[in-house]
Design an enzyme around this catalytic site. Structure first.
Site, PDB file in Angstrom:
ATOM      1  N   PHE A 115      46.507 -10.919   7.657  1.00 51.93           N
ATOM      2  CA  PHE A 115      46.370 -12.329   7.293  1.00 51.93           C
ATOM      3  C   PHE A 115      47.300 -13.124   8.195  1.00 51.93           C
ATOM      4  O   PHE A 115      48.180 -12.557   8.855  1.00 51.93           O
ATOM      5  CB  PHE A 115      46.769 -12.520   5.821  1.00 51.93           C
ATOM      6  CG  PHE A 115      45.620 -12.896   4.917  1.00 51.93           C
ATOM      7  CD1 PHE A 115      44.381 -12.310   5.044  1.00 51.93           C
ATOM      8  CD2 PHE A 115      45.794 -13.855   3.926  1.00 51.93           C
ATOM      9  CE1 PHE A 115      43.336 -12.664   4.199  1.00 51.93           C
ATOM     10  CE2 PHE A 115      44.755 -14.214   3.073  1.00 51.93           C
ATOM     11  CZ  PHE A 115      43.527 -13.627   3.211  1.00 51.93           C
ATOM     12  N   GLN A 228      49.199 -27.957   1.390  1.00 54.39           N
ATOM     13  CA  GLN A 228      48.639 -27.135   2.465  1.00 54.39           C
ATOM     14  C   GLN A 228      47.167 -27.464   2.710  1.00 54.39           C
ATOM     15  O   GLN A 228      46.388 -27.555   1.758  1.00 54.39           O
ATOM     16  CB  GLN A 228      48.751 -25.661   2.094  1.00 54.39           C
ATOM     17  CG  GLN A 228      48.060 -24.752   3.105  1.00 54.39           C
ATOM     18  CD  GLN A 228      48.444 -23.296   2.907  1.00 54.39           C
ATOM     19  OE1 GLN A 228      47.865 -22.621   2.073  1.00 54.39           O
ATOM     20  NE2 GLN A 228      49.431 -22.848   3.637  1.00 54.39           N
ATOM     21  N   HIS A 230      43.859 -25.972   4.296  1.00 55.01           N
ATOM     22  CA  HIS A 230      43.303 -24.702   4.763  1.00 55.01           C
ATOM     23  C   HIS A 230      42.406 -24.981   5.953  1.00 55.01           C
ATOM     24  O   HIS A 230      41.587 -25.908   5.915  1.00 55.01           O
ATOM     25  CB  HIS A 230      42.501 -24.044   3.640  1.00 55.01           C
ATOM     26  CG  HIS A 230      42.190 -22.605   3.892  1.00 55.01           C
ATOM     27  ND1 HIS A 230      41.317 -22.209   4.877  1.00 55.01           N
ATOM     28  CD2 HIS A 230      42.662 -21.470   3.324  1.00 55.01           C
ATOM     29  CE1 HIS A 230      41.257 -20.883   4.885  1.00 55.01           C
ATOM     30  NE2 HIS A 230      42.071 -20.412   3.953  1.00 55.01           N
ATOM     31  N   LEU A 240      35.793 -23.198   0.240  1.00 58.79           N
ATOM     32  CA  LEU A 240      36.638 -22.390   1.116  1.00 58.79           C
ATOM     33  C   LEU A 240      35.879 -21.222   1.747  1.00 58.79           C
ATOM     34  O   LEU A 240      35.138 -20.519   1.069  1.00 58.79           O
ATOM     35  CB  LEU A 240      37.785 -21.809   0.288  1.00 58.79           C
ATOM     36  CG  LEU A 240      38.691 -20.843   1.043  1.00 58.79           C
ATOM     37  CD1 LEU A 240      39.654 -21.610   1.913  1.00 58.79           C
ATOM     38  CD2 LEU A 240      39.440 -19.949   0.093  1.00 58.79           C
ATOM     39  N   GLU A 243      40.399 -16.926   4.738  1.00 57.94           N
ATOM     40  CA  GLU A 243      41.140 -16.520   5.925  1.00 57.94           C
ATOM     41  C   GLU A 243      40.814 -15.074   6.294  1.00 57.94           C
ATOM     42  O   GLU A 243      40.994 -14.646   7.432  1.00 57.94           O
ATOM     43  CB  GLU A 243      42.637 -16.669   5.618  1.00 57.94           C
ATOM     44  CG  GLU A 243      43.554 -16.399   6.768  1.00 57.94           C
ATOM     45  CD  GLU A 243      44.945 -16.952   6.501  1.00 57.94           C
ATOM     46  OE1 GLU A 243      45.055 -18.106   6.037  1.00 57.94           O
ATOM     47  OE2 GLU A 243      45.917 -16.241   6.760  1.00 57.94           O
ATOM     48  N   ARG A 274      48.832 -21.309   8.622  1.00 56.27           N
ATOM     49  CA  ARG A 274      47.770 -22.280   8.314  1.00 56.27           C
ATOM     50  C   ARG A 274      48.051 -23.686   8.802  1.00 56.27           C
ATOM     51  O   ARG A 274      47.140 -24.392   9.236  1.00 56.27           O
ATOM     52  CB  ARG A 274      47.550 -22.325   6.797  1.00 56.27           C
ATOM     53  CG  ARG A 274      46.854 -21.096   6.326  1.00 56.27           C
ATOM     54  CD  ARG A 274      46.621 -21.115   4.853  1.00 56.27           C
ATOM     55  NE  ARG A 274      45.897 -19.901   4.509  1.00 56.27           N
ATOM     56  CZ  ARG A 274      45.632 -19.505   3.287  1.00 56.27           C
ATOM     57  NH1 ARG A 274      46.037 -20.216   2.267  1.00 56.27           N
ATOM     58  NH2 ARG A 274      44.975 -18.390   3.072  1.00 56.27           N
ATOM     59  N   HIS A 338      44.242 -27.551  -0.003  1.00 58.06           N
ATOM     60  CA  HIS A 338      44.004 -26.218  -0.545  1.00 58.06           C
ATOM     61  C   HIS A 338      45.046 -25.744  -1.542  1.00 58.06           C
ATOM     62  O   HIS A 338      44.733 -25.192  -2.581  1.00 58.06           O
ATOM     63  CB  HIS A 338      43.944 -25.246   0.623  1.00 58.06           C
ATOM     64  CG  HIS A 338      43.701 -23.816   0.224  1.00 58.06           C
ATOM     65  ND1 HIS A 338      42.614 -23.443  -0.521  1.00 58.06           N
ATOM     66  CD2 HIS A 338      44.395 -22.680   0.478  1.00 58.06           C
ATOM     67  CE1 HIS A 338      42.656 -22.121  -0.719  1.00 58.06           C
ATOM     68  NE2 HIS A 338      43.732 -21.642  -0.139  1.00 58.06           N
ATOM     69  N   ARG A 373      52.792 -22.214   2.759  1.00 59.00           N
ATOM     70  CA  ARG A 373      52.553 -20.911   2.134  1.00 59.00           C
ATOM     71  C   ARG A 373      51.748 -20.017   3.070  1.00 59.00           C
ATOM     72  O   ARG A 373      50.838 -20.478   3.746  1.00 59.00           O
ATOM     73  CB  ARG A 373      51.741 -21.124   0.861  1.00 59.00           C
ATOM     74  CG  ARG A 373      51.123 -19.871   0.317  1.00 59.00           C
ATOM     75  CD  ARG A 373      50.323 -20.157  -0.921  1.00 59.00           C
ATOM     76  NE  ARG A 373      49.000 -20.635  -0.638  1.00 59.00           N
ATOM     77  CZ  ARG A 373      47.885 -19.875  -0.691  1.00 59.00           C
ATOM     78  NH1 ARG A 373      47.965 -18.590  -0.978  1.00 59.00           N
ATOM     79  NH2 ARG A 373      46.701 -20.398  -0.446  1.00 59.00           N
TER      80      ARG A 373
END
Ligand SMILES: Cc1cc2nc3c(=O)[nH]c(=O)nc-3n(C[C@H](O)[C@H](O)[C@H](O)COP(=O)(O)OP(=O)(O)OC[C@H]3O[C@@H](n4cnc5c(N)ncnc54)[C@H](O)[C@@H]3O)c2cc1C
Length: 560
Positions: A115, A228, A230, A240, A243, A274, A338, A373
């Site tokens: 990730f 955040q 995304h 979404l 990721e 991100r 997000h 995050r």
């Protein structure tokens, strides 16, 4: 009057994990939730949950800690991050023992995918429906532990008696009416506030209720300016695309077919953090290299087998909502709101400054995410800090017994009058109209890039909306399943959170993590390596600051 030892507000991963742990302490526990537990937003999580198991390559909790500190742009509290990264492996095995079916590698061990901004493949997953699997396993445990659930109860107030938390008031959505639910310990696990933005990945119910309830009760909200975005959400509805698509090897391309991440993150490329990827996309689109307001997420080179086995949900979403089959064509995507790094200010056990009031999950700010995050860390936070809050609250009941705090009848009567006034009001505006204006304002003026002038406008607009929201008119005046009333209550909560967000953002004259100022482009550790606290001051936001906890890692320049 209803009474329990511990009441958990919210039944997502954080709330259910907290309730199970408190119940294991042998105390009386109940959950209050405006949704059926399995409909909580946690169930929408796709990509996975981070723990340094070291199954794919060598990994360690230390390395997870460092990546998280760096990802947070040095605003995360390092003591809290160390706790999460060291306790995560045990928590994952426990979920597995509860019955969570995770994807496995060929040798039979739990599979781990790479990730963004992680030094090793660290994300444990169940194909691309990880949250759905976790929420059902936790719900089974909740039923097994015989935890009472007040379902479709919308919490409207946290009651404080003589400085201690006394319980909550909640509106029964099914039958109507305000109920008082007393408790010695209350744990807020009400999730995030993505719905304050237009084009968000968040469910309709992610409206920051718990943050606003805690704020009004006198608890400061921390780091609210950090939302955040995304990098891969669908243009039509903000849905979404995980990721995990990039984790499995997907590319981001501009209209010229170029992998533009080579400019801002030549090493990590699509798997940079991100905030970095969202900004790069925004720049491509602004500079005219986008495709109809989007960039392209290209999975075609992964081949049908990998897409069908590892990313089946993403393919389905692309087919249903973008009319694109990722096996053959790239998916148009853009940044969307997000995850909210900010939230209710709590210590490493989840307790607020009000004795008996705790918070966990996205509603809380411990803070493990700081200014940004990392993907997969939020589900882990819900489990680790949900468990810790449940444990500590349960232990508090065992050691101290009944807190003695009570909800006075007059408090309940006042709340009944407030709701009746809202239901009976004439001549005001519809909540949905204000909600839409708020969401557009936040997206346009407090989005991926920010400036003093845009934030000043956003703040004035939010203040005007808060004024207008004092005079709402509901079309439905009944008490059964009144979603108009719920929208009005949620609107108030979101506007208060929005006020905290823009006020904190305007003051923070630097760029750090997800807070990116075009007029202050550098991180400024001397002035701004500190947490923002937003206090409730007669309904207004009053700012204050507190230091970041640093244990091992001094701030370094952040590059990927
Ligand atoms: C589409 C999507 C995908 C994601 N994917 C990942 C991922 O792969 N990995 C990862 O780590 N993170 C992911 N995240 C983030 C992560 O899923 C969330 O941060 C996390 O699940 C939040 O859990 P929670 O328990 O704090 O809140 P939620 O799951 O949002 O639950 C909130 C609960 O509070 C209740 N509630 C709220 N207000 C009230 C009220 N007024 N009264 C009563 N009850 C109330 C609701 O009914 C609900 O039960 C994703 C998020 C989204 C939106």
């Amino acid at each position: 009057m209803i009474r329990h030892d511990v009441v958990v507000v919210g039944a997502g991963c954080a709330g259910m994990r907290a309730a199970i742990e408190a119940k294991r302490r042998g105390v009386d526990v109940a959950v209050v939730s405006k949704l059926h537990p399995t409909r909580s937003h946690s169930g929408a999580a796709e990509g996975g949950i981070n723990a340094a198991l070291g199954n794919a390559t060598e990994d360690s909790p230390e390395s997870h800690t460092f990546d998280t500190v760096k990802g947070s742009d040095y605003l995360g509290d390092q003591d809290a991050i160390e706790i999460m990264c060291h306790e995560a492996p045990g928590d994952i095995y426990e979920l597995e023992h509860m019955g969570a079916i995770f994807s496995r590698s060929d040798d039979g061990r739990l599979a781990q995918r790479p990730f963004g901004a992680a030094g090793a493949p660290r994300t444990v997953y169940s194909a691309d429906i990880t949250g759905n699997v976790l929420i059902h396993v936790l719900f089974e445990q909740l039923v097994k532990h015989e935890v009472k659930v007040y379902e479709e109860f919308h919490c409207t107030q946290i009651v404080v008696d003589d400085g201690r938390c006394a319980g909550v008031l909640a509106w029964d959505l099914v039958r109507g009416g305000i109920h008082a639910i007393e408790a010695s310990q209350v744990i807020l696990a009400t999730g995030g506030v993505g719905r304050m933005y237009y084009g968000t990945t968040n469910a309709y119910a992610c409206t920051g209720d718990g943050m606003s309830l805690a704020w009004r009760a006198g608890v400061p909200l921390k780091d609210m300016e950090f939302m955040q975005f995304h990098p891969t959400t669908l243009k039509s509805n903000g849905v979404l695309i995980t990721e995990g698509c990039r984790g499995e090897g997907g590319y981001l391309r501009n209209s010229l077919g170029e992998r533009f991440m080579a400019i801002d993150a030549p090493n990590a490329m699509e798997l940079a953090s991100r905030d970095v990827v969202s900004r790069a996309e925004w720049k491509e689109i602004a500079d005219g290299r986008g495709v109809d307001g989007c960039v392209l997420l290209d999975l075609t080179h992964l081949g049908p087998k990998k897409i069908k086995t590892r990313l089946p949900g993403s393919r389905e979403l692309a087919l249903d909502y973008a009319g694109v089959d990722p096996i053959h064509e790239p998916i148009p995507v853009r940044p969307g709101a997000h995850y909210h790094m900010g939230g209710v200010d709590v210590d490493i056990w989840g307790e607020t400054i009000i004795p008996g009031l705790w918070a966990a999950g996205e509603a809380a700010c411990v803070s493990v995410h700081g200014a940004n995050r990392l993907g997969g860390n939020s589900l882990m936070e819900t489990i680790t800090f949900g468990r810790r809050a449940g444990q500590a609250a349960g232990d508090r009941v065992r050691s101290n017994g009944d807190s003695g705090a009570r909800i006075e009848a007059s408090v309940v009567a006042d709340e009944r009058r407030r709701i009746a006034a809202l239901l009976g009001a004439e001549g005001g505006e519809r909540p949905a109209v204000l909600r839409e204006e708020m969401a557009k304002t936040m997206y346009d003026k407090a989005g991926v890039f920010r400036t003093e002038s845009a934030l000043t406008e956003a703040r004035a607009a939010v203040h005007a909306l808060r004024d207008r929201a004092r005079n709402l008119q509901l079309e439905d005046r009944g008490s059964l399943f009144n979603s108009d009333l719920v929208q009005a209550l949620e609107l108030e909560a979101m506007l208060e959170c929005a006020d905290c967000l823009v006020t904190g953002a305007l003051a923070r004259q630097e760029s750090r993590g997800a807070h990116s100022r075009l007029d202050y482009t550098e991180r400024d550790d001397d002035r701004w390596m500190k947490h923002t606290l937003c206090w409730h001051d007669g309904g207004e936001v009053r700012l204050d600051y507190k230091p970041v906890t640093v244990t091992k890692y001094q701030p370094l320049a952040r590059s990927y």
